[in-house]
Design an enzyme around this catalytic site. Structure first.
Site, PDB file in Angstrom:
ATOM      1  N   GLY A  88       6.481  -1.556   5.893  1.00 54.36           N
ATOM      2  CA  GLY A  88       7.502  -1.352   6.910  1.00 54.36           C
ATOM      3  C   GLY A  88       7.401  -2.352   8.039  1.00 54.36           C
ATOM      4  O   GLY A  88       6.470  -3.156   8.133  1.00 54.36           O
ATOM      5  N   THR A 150       4.767   7.861  -1.368  1.00 52.99           N
ATOM      6  CA  THR A 150       3.447   7.570  -0.831  1.00 52.99           C
ATOM      7  C   THR A 150       2.701   8.882  -0.640  1.00 52.99           C
ATOM      8  O   THR A 150       3.157   9.752   0.113  1.00 52.99           O
ATOM      9  CB  THR A 150       3.561   6.827   0.509  1.00 52.99           C
ATOM     10  OG1 THR A 150       4.229   5.582   0.295  1.00 52.99           O
ATOM     11  CG2 THR A 150       2.184   6.555   1.097  1.00 52.99           C
ATOM     12  N   ARG A 159      -6.621   3.780  13.062  1.00 53.52           N
ATOM     13  CA  ARG A 159      -6.510   2.319  13.122  1.00 53.52           C
ATOM     14  C   ARG A 159      -6.860   1.868  14.536  1.00 53.52           C
ATOM     15  O   ARG A 159      -6.027   1.915  15.450  1.00 53.52           O
ATOM     16  CB  ARG A 159      -5.103   1.896  12.712  1.00 53.52           C
ATOM     17  CG  ARG A 159      -4.736   2.442  11.324  1.00 53.52           C
ATOM     18  CD  ARG A 159      -3.272   2.308  11.002  1.00 53.52           C
ATOM     19  NE  ARG A 159      -2.939   3.031   9.782  1.00 53.52           N
ATOM     20  CZ  ARG A 159      -1.710   3.121   9.272  1.00 53.52           C
ATOM     21  NH1 ARG A 159      -0.701   2.521   9.878  1.00 53.52           N
ATOM     22  NH2 ARG A 159      -1.495   3.808   8.173  1.00 53.52           N
ATOM     23  N   HIS A 248      -3.458   2.180   0.597  1.00 53.04           N
ATOM     24  CA  HIS A 248      -2.577   1.961   1.748  1.00 53.04           C
ATOM     25  C   HIS A 248      -2.988   0.716   2.527  1.00 53.04           C
ATOM     26  O   HIS A 248      -2.965   0.693   3.758  1.00 53.04           O
ATOM     27  CB  HIS A 248      -2.579   3.188   2.669  1.00 53.04           C
ATOM     28  CG  HIS A 248      -1.264   3.428   3.358  1.00 53.04           C
ATOM     29  ND1 HIS A 248      -0.322   4.287   2.863  1.00 53.04           N
ATOM     30  CD2 HIS A 248      -0.728   2.908   4.491  1.00 53.04           C
ATOM     31  CE1 HIS A 248       0.721   4.309   3.655  1.00 53.04           C
ATOM     32  NE2 HIS A 248       0.506   3.461   4.654  1.00 53.04           N
ATOM     33  N   ARG A 303       0.750  -7.985   2.481  1.00 47.85           N
ATOM     34  CA  ARG A 303       0.446  -8.816   3.644  1.00 47.85           C
ATOM     35  C   ARG A 303       0.775 -10.296   3.445  1.00 47.85           C
ATOM     36  O   ARG A 303       1.266 -10.943   4.374  1.00 47.85           O
ATOM     37  CB  ARG A 303      -1.024  -8.643   4.036  1.00 47.85           C
ATOM     38  CG  ARG A 303      -1.321  -7.318   4.757  1.00 47.85           C
ATOM     39  CD  ARG A 303      -2.742  -7.294   5.257  1.00 47.85           C
ATOM     40  NE  ARG A 303      -3.062  -6.075   5.976  1.00 47.85           N
ATOM     41  CZ  ARG A 303      -3.661  -5.009   5.442  1.00 47.85           C
ATOM     42  NH1 ARG A 303      -3.992  -5.033   4.148  1.00 47.85           N
ATOM     43  NH2 ARG A 303      -3.926  -3.941   6.165  1.00 47.85           N
TER      44      ARG A 303
END
Length: 359
Positions: A88, A150, A159, A248, A303
């Protein structure tokens, strides 16, 4: 950023070089969000490092003048087993966001799996099932061919870079008019992203929700976030059309296994009943080759496409996809594989193989 003419003369030659350009191009908050992982980031590092511990076993004196990288997934033909993963907030990397990434994928004739935050292809079951149902109907009406659920985000992983940066949750255009959120930063600290997740994700998510999702759509459903044989077998039992070995991007549970290390366990568990895909840590075409050799039907890349998008927009995203495809083609040729079907378990040597050889 260099002018386009200079960039064309000095294009990056691998994903890591694009990563360095992305780091220079992006605000620290955005780069940390894209590149970061959970807690100590052990799994984040291992997602990449685990590929480096797998060796290739090339076969020689085979006519590789013609290489066919095409494959099929759920009955659809693909020119390459490389897929753009569901990620996203592409606008954090480039103002054109997912539109630019989608154009890049289309230019490479590559499948792109899109996030509900941007387009409706990836389904996180929200607390409000009516919102989820609306998004599923929207995906169907737009002609999408599958739903990816997901399953590893009942709650948000810790995080720490996002907490430190007080990361602002990216606006999700597809939720506008369906859900409303307070724009004020939580006075207790942390990040807006954490609070957004707390308000939307459902910790009661269970296998019953897969059955519910099947009841409201005729589209095939793939489950993303499987890293154990037990869950892989359960996915087949509940009628999933495929499973995606994923942690993830190492953003949820730190010290979960790197995905390439979990892949073979999952492949053996499903025993050919459904296709198995994998994401996480892919930085080279040789990584894609290794995943195919260990049983993956296709490989999702996340990524690296973000890095290209941040560095050079649509052209950069397209170049990353092209580079990975060229590297895969080269790896196949040098390993003596003229087609994806010829990439087999005998073409790789894992850590486990080396240990068993010593026993």
């Amino acid at each position: 950023m260099l002018p386009n003419s200079k960039m064309e003369d000095n294009l990056p030659v691998n994903v890591r070089e694009y990563q360095e350009l992305a780091k220079k191009a992006l605000p620290k908050m955005h780069y940390d969000y894209i590149n970061g992982g959970a807690e100590d980031e052990y799994t984040l590092r291992e997602n990449i490092a685990a590929y480096g511990r797998i060796l290739l076993r090339p076969r020689v004196l085979i006519d590789v003048s013609k290489i066919d990288m095409s494959t099929t997934l759920l009955g659809y033909n693909m020119p390459s087993p490389i897929i753009v993963a569901p990620t996203g907030a592409h606008k954090l990397a480039n103002p054109e966001g997912e539109v630019a990434t989608a154009r890049a994928a289309a230019a490479c004739n590559t499948i792109m799996v899109l996030s509900f935050g941007s387009s409706c292809k990836i389904e996180e079951v929200y607390r409000r099932r009516d919102v989820s149902a609306t998004l599923v109907r929207r995906a169907e009406s737009l002609g999408f061919k599958a739903i990816v659920l997901t399953v590893d985000t009942p709650v948000l992983g810790r995080r720490e870079a996002d907490i430190r940066n007080k990361m602002v949750a990216p606006r999700m255009a597809n939720l506008e008019g369906l859900m409303s959120f307070d724009d004020d930063i939580d006075s207790k600290g942390g990040s807006k992203l954490e609070r957004f997740a707390h308000e939307t994700l459902d910790p009661s998510l269970s296998w019953k929700d897969v059955e519910w999702l099947k009841s409201i759509t005729s589209l095939p459903i793939l489950l993303k976030g499987i890293v154990t044989a037990e869950d892989a077998r359960k996915a087949v039992e509940v009628g999933a059309a495929g499973v995606i070995v994923s942690n993830h991007g190492a953003r949820q549970l730190d010290y979960a296994p790197p995905t390439i290390s979990a892949l073979e366990e999952v492949v053996k568990a499903v025993a050919g009943a459904v296709p198995v895909l994998v994401d996480g840590g892919v930085r080279r075409g040789t990584d894609v080759f290794k995943a195919l050799a260990l049983g993956a039907t296709a490989v999702m890349v996340g990524r690296p496409v973000f890095y290209g998008l941040a560095a050079r927009g649509e052209a950069g995203a397209r170049h990353v996809i092209e580079m990975l495809n060229r590297e895969l083609e080269l790896a196949m040729a040098l390993c003596g594989c003229r087609s994806v079907a010829e990439v087999t378990r005998r073409h790789v040597l894992t850590e486990g193989d080396r240990i068993r050889a010593l026993l």
